[in-house]
Design a protein around this motif. Structure first.
Motif, PDB file in Angstrom:
ATOM      1  N   ILE A 146       0.841  -1.211   0.000  1.00 57.95           N
ATOM      2  CA  ILE A 146       0.000   0.000   0.000  1.00 57.95           C
ATOM      3  C   ILE A 146       0.866   1.248   0.000  1.00 57.95           C
ATOM      4  O   ILE A 146       0.588   2.231  -0.701  1.00 57.95           O
ATOM      5  CB  ILE A 146      -0.943  -0.024   1.211  1.00 57.95           C
ATOM      6  CG1 ILE A 146      -1.950  -1.172   1.084  1.00 57.95           C
ATOM      7  CG2 ILE A 146      -1.668   1.308   1.354  1.00 57.95           C
ATOM      8  CD1 ILE A 146      -2.827  -1.352   2.300  1.00 57.95           C
ATOM      9  N   GLY A 147       1.954   1.206   0.757  1.00 59.72           N
ATOM     10  CA  GLY A 147       2.851   2.360   0.795  1.00 59.72           C
ATOM     11  C   GLY A 147       3.516   2.615  -0.549  1.00 59.72           C
ATOM     12  O   GLY A 147       3.646   3.766  -0.993  1.00 59.72           O
ATOM     13  N   LEU A 148       3.934   1.520  -1.221  1.00 62.18           N
ATOM     14  CA  LEU A 148       4.560   1.668  -2.540  1.00 62.18           C
ATOM     15  C   LEU A 148       3.570   2.205  -3.555  1.00 62.18           C
ATOM     16  O   LEU A 148       3.895   3.095  -4.374  1.00 62.18           O
ATOM     17  CB  LEU A 148       5.108   0.317  -2.991  1.00 62.18           C
ATOM     18  CG  LEU A 148       5.802   0.289  -4.352  1.00 62.18           C
ATOM     19  CD1 LEU A 148       7.006   1.238  -4.356  1.00 62.18           C
ATOM     20  CD2 LEU A 148       6.223  -1.124  -4.714  1.00 62.18           C
ATOM     21  N   LEU A 149       2.338   1.695  -3.512  1.00 63.94           N
ATOM     22  CA  LEU A 149       1.304   2.162  -4.435  1.00 63.94           C
ATOM     23  C   LEU A 149       1.011   3.638  -4.215  1.00 63.94           C
ATOM     24  O   LEU A 149       0.844   4.403  -5.179  1.00 63.94           O
ATOM     25  CB  LEU A 149       0.036   1.327  -4.247  1.00 63.94           C
ATOM     26  CG  LEU A 149      -1.151   1.682  -5.146  1.00 63.94           C
ATOM     27  CD1 LEU A 149      -0.775   1.473  -6.623  1.00 63.94           C
ATOM     28  CD2 LEU A 149      -2.374   0.852  -4.780  1.00 63.94           C
ATOM     29  N   ALA A 150       0.952   4.035  -2.963  1.00 59.64           N
ATOM     30  CA  ALA A 150       0.702   5.446  -2.665  1.00 59.64           C
ATOM     31  C   ALA A 150       1.842   6.320  -3.184  1.00 59.64           C
ATOM     32  O   ALA A 150       1.617   7.420  -3.739  1.00 59.64           O
ATOM     33  CB  ALA A 150       0.524   5.637  -1.155  1.00 59.64           C
ATOM     34  N   ALA A 151       3.064   5.836  -3.012  1.00 58.73           N
ATOM     35  CA  ALA A 151       4.215   6.609  -3.484  1.00 58.73           C
ATOM     36  C   ALA A 151       4.179   6.754  -4.997  1.00 58.73           C
ATOM     37  O   ALA A 151       4.441   7.847  -5.544  1.00 58.73           O
ATOM     38  CB  ALA A 151       5.506   5.931  -3.029  1.00 58.73           C
ATOM     39  N   VAL A 152       3.838   5.670  -5.717  1.00 60.45           N
ATOM     40  CA  VAL A 152       3.747   5.725  -7.185  1.00 60.45           C
ATOM     41  C   VAL A 152       2.655   6.681  -7.610  1.00 60.45           C
ATOM     42  O   VAL A 152       2.809   7.494  -8.544  1.00 60.45           O
ATOM     43  CB  VAL A 152       3.501   4.321  -7.767  1.00 60.45           C
ATOM     44  CG1 VAL A 152       3.188   4.396  -9.258  1.00 60.45           C
ATOM     45  CG2 VAL A 152       4.700   3.422  -7.502  1.00 60.45           C
ATOM     46  N   PHE A 153       1.508   6.594  -6.915  1.00 58.32           N
ATOM     47  CA  PHE A 153       0.378   7.453  -7.261  1.00 58.32           C
ATOM     48  C   PHE A 153       0.738   8.919  -7.074  1.00 58.32           C
ATOM     49  O   PHE A 153       0.485   9.766  -7.958  1.00 58.32           O
ATOM     50  CB  PHE A 153      -0.834   7.082  -6.403  1.00 58.32           C
ATOM     51  CG  PHE A 153      -2.013   7.993  -6.596  1.00 58.32           C
ATOM     52  CD1 PHE A 153      -2.827   7.857  -7.722  1.00 58.32           C
ATOM     53  CD2 PHE A 153      -2.308   8.987  -5.674  1.00 58.32           C
ATOM     54  CE1 PHE A 153      -3.913   8.710  -7.901  1.00 58.32           C
ATOM     55  CE2 PHE A 153      -3.384   9.831  -5.855  1.00 58.32           C
ATOM     56  CZ  PHE A 153      -4.199   9.693  -6.978  1.00 58.32           C
ATOM     57  N   LEU A 154       1.314   9.263  -5.930  1.00 53.04           N
ATOM     58  CA  LEU A 154       1.681  10.648  -5.664  1.00 53.04           C
ATOM     59  C   LEU A 154       2.759  11.120  -6.643  1.00 53.04           C
ATOM     60  O   LEU A 154       2.737  12.282  -7.102  1.00 53.04           O
ATOM     61  CB  LEU A 154       2.182  10.797  -4.221  1.00 53.04           C
ATOM     62  CG  LEU A 154       1.138  10.582  -3.127  1.00 53.04           C
ATOM     63  CD1 LEU A 154       1.784  10.641  -1.751  1.00 53.04           C
ATOM     64  CD2 LEU A 154       0.039  11.652  -3.223  1.00 53.04           C
ATOM     65  N   THR A 155       3.676  10.240  -6.991  1.00 52.11           N
ATOM     66  CA  THR A 155       4.733  10.596  -7.956  1.00 52.11           C
ATOM     67  C   THR A 155       4.139  10.904  -9.325  1.00 52.11           C
ATOM     68  O   THR A 155       4.527  11.877  -9.996  1.00 52.11           O
ATOM     69  CB  THR A 155       5.747   9.451  -8.064  1.00 52.11           C
ATOM     70  OG1 THR A 155       6.316   9.200  -6.775  1.00 52.11           O
ATOM     71  CG2 THR A 155       6.844   9.803  -9.053  1.00 52.11           C
ATOM     72  N   CYS A 156       3.161  10.071  -9.718  1.00 51.12           N
ATOM     73  CA  CYS A 156       2.525  10.303 -11.019  1.00 51.12           C
ATOM     74  C   CYS A 156       1.750  11.614 -11.032  1.00 51.12           C
ATOM     75  O   CYS A 156       1.793  12.374 -12.005  1.00 51.12           O
ATOM     76  CB  CYS A 156       1.596   9.145 -11.349  1.00 51.12           C
ATOM     77  SG  CYS A 156       2.462   7.590 -11.683  1.00 51.12           S
ATOM     78  N   VAL A 157       1.014  11.892  -9.942  1.00 48.17           N
ATOM     79  CA  VAL A 157       0.198  13.118  -9.894  1.00 48.17           C
ATOM     80  C   VAL A 157       1.088  14.336  -9.960  1.00 48.17           C
ATOM     81  O   VAL A 157       0.913  15.236 -10.812  1.00 48.17           O
ATOM     82  CB  VAL A 157      -0.661  13.137  -8.628  1.00 48.17           C
ATOM     83  CG1 VAL A 157      -1.334  14.503  -8.458  1.00 48.17           C
ATOM     84  CG2 VAL A 157      -1.702  12.037  -8.686  1.00 48.17           C
ATOM     85  N   PHE A 158       2.044  14.417  -9.019  1.00 39.57           N
ATOM     86  CA  PHE A 158       2.893  15.593  -8.991  1.00 39.57           C
ATOM     87  C   PHE A 158       3.852  15.616 -10.192  1.00 39.57           C
ATOM     88  O   PHE A 158       4.207  16.678 -10.704  1.00 39.57           O
ATOM     89  CB  PHE A 158       3.690  15.642  -7.679  1.00 39.57           C
ATOM     90  CG  PHE A 158       2.839  15.951  -6.484  1.00 39.57           C
ATOM     91  CD1 PHE A 158       2.380  17.237  -6.270  1.00 39.57           C
ATOM     92  CD2 PHE A 158       2.477  14.951  -5.589  1.00 39.57           C
ATOM     93  CE1 PHE A 158       1.574  17.530  -5.178  1.00 39.57           C
ATOM     94  CE2 PHE A 158       1.691  15.234  -4.502  1.00 39.57           C
ATOM     95  CZ  PHE A 158       1.219  16.524  -4.283  1.00 39.57           C
ATOM     96  N   GLY A 159       4.269  14.454 -10.659  1.00 44.55           N
ATOM     97  CA  GLY A 159       5.149  14.398 -11.823  1.00 44.55           C
ATOM     98  C   GLY A 159       4.469  14.906 -13.084  1.00 44.55           C
ATOM     99  O   GLY A 159       5.089  15.588 -13.920  1.00 44.55           O
ATOM    100  N   SER A 160       3.170  14.555 -13.247  1.00 41.45           N
ATOM    101  CA  SER A 160       2.431  15.020 -14.425  1.00 41.45           C
ATOM    102  C   SER A 160       2.288  16.527 -14.418  1.00 41.45           C
ATOM    103  O   SER A 160       2.383  17.186 -15.470  1.00 41.45           O
ATOM    104  CB  SER A 160       1.056  14.342 -14.480  1.00 41.45           C
ATOM    105  OG  SER A 160       0.289  14.672 -13.331  1.00 41.45           O
ATOM    106  N   VAL A 161       2.037  17.102 -13.223  1.00 45.96           N
ATOM    107  CA  VAL A 161       1.929  18.565 -13.127  1.00 45.96           C
ATOM    108  C   VAL A 161       3.260  19.209 -13.508  1.00 45.96           C
ATOM    109  O   VAL A 161       3.310  20.180 -14.283  1.00 45.96           O
ATOM    110  CB  VAL A 161       1.509  18.980 -11.708  1.00 45.96           C
ATOM    111  CG1 VAL A 161       1.575  20.503 -11.554  1.00 45.96           C
ATOM    112  CG2 VAL A 161       0.129  18.466 -11.390  1.00 45.96           C
ATOM    113  N   VAL A 162       4.339  18.674 -12.968  1.00 47.79           N
ATOM    114  CA  VAL A 162       5.654  19.222 -13.281  1.00 47.79           C
ATOM    115  C   VAL A 162       5.975  19.038 -14.762  1.00 47.79           C
ATOM    116  O   VAL A 162       6.532  19.923 -15.421  1.00 47.79           O
ATOM    117  CB  VAL A 162       6.724  18.556 -12.401  1.00 47.79           C
ATOM    118  CG1 VAL A 162       8.133  18.984 -12.831  1.00 47.79           C
ATOM    119  CG2 VAL A 162       6.488  18.881 -10.935  1.00 47.79           C
ATOM    120  N   LEU A 163       5.605  17.879 -15.314  1.00 46.95           N
ATOM    121  CA  LEU A 163       5.893  17.595 -16.722  1.00 46.95           C
ATOM    122  C   LEU A 163       5.167  18.570 -17.635  1.00 46.95           C
ATOM    123  O   LEU A 163       5.732  19.065 -18.625  1.00 46.95           O
ATOM    124  CB  LEU A 163       5.486  16.154 -17.048  1.00 46.95           C
ATOM    125  CG  LEU A 163       5.782  15.684 -18.479  1.00 46.95           C
ATOM    126  CD1 LEU A 163       7.281  15.755 -18.769  1.00 46.95           C
ATOM    127  CD2 LEU A 163       5.245  14.280 -18.708  1.00 46.95           C
TER     128      LEU A 163
END
Length: 536
Positions: A503-520
């Motif tokens: 669950i922790g890894l999934l949350a980290a991936v999800f947050l990375t994708c959300v904030f990464g997409s904004v930055v991208l």
């Protein structure tokens, strides 16, 4: 000395008592065992160590004499001096009376079926005497015994060339009717006795005094196991008696009502011993956990010969008792009674025809009275309504010869009540602590610097109380940033479960994708704008 059972005795419906006589430095050189047939028209009694048999008839007693070198324990260590009496019928033995002129004591051993494996000691001795603790093996086989000396034990014992003091444990093994006696000038109160099988435990002092130095006396009584402790006690005072209380659990709240005044204590298991003078006719004790109460009676003379017994809790009161006086030399005997107010007058009338006056025990519904036992024969006393309790004490001239609890006429103590008590005590969780709380109608933690463990407590002035409270505040105040709660605020708890990691890894991936997409998106727009400016 050999011990064996006489042939031909039917004990299937009888009782068995295992006991010993602890060291006695007073005179004379003999011990007396008093027995009475209380339930049956005729009862057979066998002394296992001598194979003697007796027929005792209802209301007739027999006094058996043991010579001290044979029957009495001496010094510290193991001996083969356990005594056993086997009877037919239900509890025909009222008491074993240890009489050494006015310097003796009475004690009543528990039948073997009521013995236990966990005990906490209460006793009393002074600088010129030995406190005594003795253990007797009961079963036909080995019994492992552990003696735990509390952190406040002030003595040093030398046993088999090994030294034992506060915080140490003594281990030994007893076989049937073997005894192990400990002597110490230091008080044994708070010492824990644990065993792998049931044992008999006896406590007292070889000679001791309370008050005037002329009052040397011998003390002995059977120590109740934890399964016979209770939460409610009512004591009848003879005058200037001493009461000791010990608990089976930490943070036990103890309320003591006497002289229309209630005193509150908070004590910890085993090691916190309350000791108070009885200033009134009664002493009512209630507690949040099972406790043990010791009553040390004193003569109303300058000699103050003491006597020790353990009153039963209210939950173990009976509706009928056998009251057996000592031989005529030890008289008069008196009985202290505790009963419901509506029953007391009728119960007292079975002892005397005189008008009696009683004392109400505050708002408990109980009342207390002391009556003289005029009969030289056994008296069976009954209540038609509620169970009641009491004790007997006898004199020789002006001195107390001994005291002990009353013995039920028949075994009406329900085993279920004892079982329920034992399941709430958790005896193996007894811990050793040194904090004691004792202030009138208040709960404060009292350190060992302001409370004498074995001295009567006194009232404090407002200034003294304020100083103690300030001392407590100083000792109890801690730095906020040094607490574990503060440190835990800055550390995440570790969780090694695979599900938690997933669950922790999934949350980290999800947050990375959300904030990464904004930055991208922002980076893409920035590059596009910069490229456009370059072309222009």
């Amino acid at each position: 000395m050999g011990f064996f059972l006489s042939k031909g005795l039917n004990t299937s419906a009888g009782e068995q008592f295992t006991f010993c006589f602890i060291q006695n430095l007073e005179k004379p050189d003999r011990e007396t065992t008093s027995m009475i047939a209380s339930n049956d028209d005729r009862t057979n009694v066998t002394l296992v160590n001598t194979t003697d048999q007796y027929q005792i008839y209802r209301e007739d007693g027999v006094h058996l004499i043991y010579h001290r070198p044979i029957a009495t324990l001496q010094n510290t260590g193991k001996e083969n001096k356990g005594l056993r009496v086997i009877t037919e019928g239900s509890i025909p033995i009222v008491s074993f009376s240890r009489t050494a002129q006015h310097s003796g004591d009475m004690f009543t051993p528990f039948p073997d079926r009521q013995l236990g494996i966990d005990h906490v000691v209460l006793t009393y001795c002074d600088a010129v005497s030995h406190c005594i603790l003795a253990v007797v093996g009961v079963i036909d086989g080995a019994t492992d015994v552990t003696i735990v000396f509390p952190s406040t034990f002030k003595g040093v014992l030398l046993i088999d060339n090994k030294q034992y003091e506060a915080g140490d444990k003594l281990y030994f093994t007893l076989y049937q009717l073997e005894t192990f006696q400990l002597l110490s000038a230091a008080n044994f109160s708070g010492v824990i006795v644990r065993s792998s099988h049931k044992v008999g435990v006896f406590v007292g002092a070889d000679r001791t005094r309370l008050g005037n130095w002329h009052g040397n006396d011998h003390l002995e009584e059977a120590l109740p196991p934890l399964t016979l402790w209770g939460k409610q006690y009512v004591l009848v005072s003879k005058g200037d008696d001493v009461v000791q209380i010990v608990s089976s659990a930490n943070e036990t709240q103890v309320n003591i009502t006497t002289c229309d005044r209630t005193v509150q204590y908070v004590i910890n298991a085993s090691i916190d011993v309350i000791e108070l003078l009885m200033e009134c006719a009664f002493f009512y004790v209630s507690a949040s956990h099972p406790i043990l109460v010791a009553h040390i009676m004193m003569s109303k003379t300058s000699f103050q010969n003491p006597s020790l017994y353990f009153p039963p809790p209210v939950m173990l009161y009976s509706k009928a008792y056998v009251v057996s006086p000592l031989p005529s030399l030890y008289s008069p005997c008196q009985v202290g009674l505790v009963a419901k107010l509506g029953d007391l007058e009728e119960i007292a009338a079975q002892f005397t025809d005189d008008n009696v006056s009683w004392v109400n025990v505050s708002s408990t519904g109980f009342a207390v009275i002391t009556v003289i036992l005029n009969s030289e024969k056994t008296v069976i006393v009954r209540s038609r309504n509620e169970p009641f309790g009491g004790h007997i004490y006898c004199h020789i001239r002006k001195y107390i010869a001994g005291s002990t609890r009353l013995v039920p006429y028949k075994d009406d103590i329900e085993s279920s009540r004892v079982t329920r008590t034992s399941t709430t005590m958790s005896p193996h969780s007894l811990s050793i602590n040194t904090s004691l709380t004792s202030v009138d109608n208040t709960s404060l933690n009292c350190s060992t610097t302001c409370c004498e463990r074995h001295s009567p407590l006194v009232n404090l002035t407002a200034q003294e109380l304020k100083a103690i409270v300030q001392e407590f505040k100083t000792k109890l105040t801690v730095t906020k940033t040094a607490t574990s709660a503060w440190k835990r605020k800055f550390n995440s708890a570790n969780d090694d479960r695979p599900s938690s990691k997933g669950i922790g890894l999934l949350a980290a991936v999800f947050l990375t994708c959300v904030f990464g997409s904004v930055v991208l998106i922002d980076v893409t727009n920035f590059i596009a704008k910069k490229t456009s400016k370059t072309k222009n």
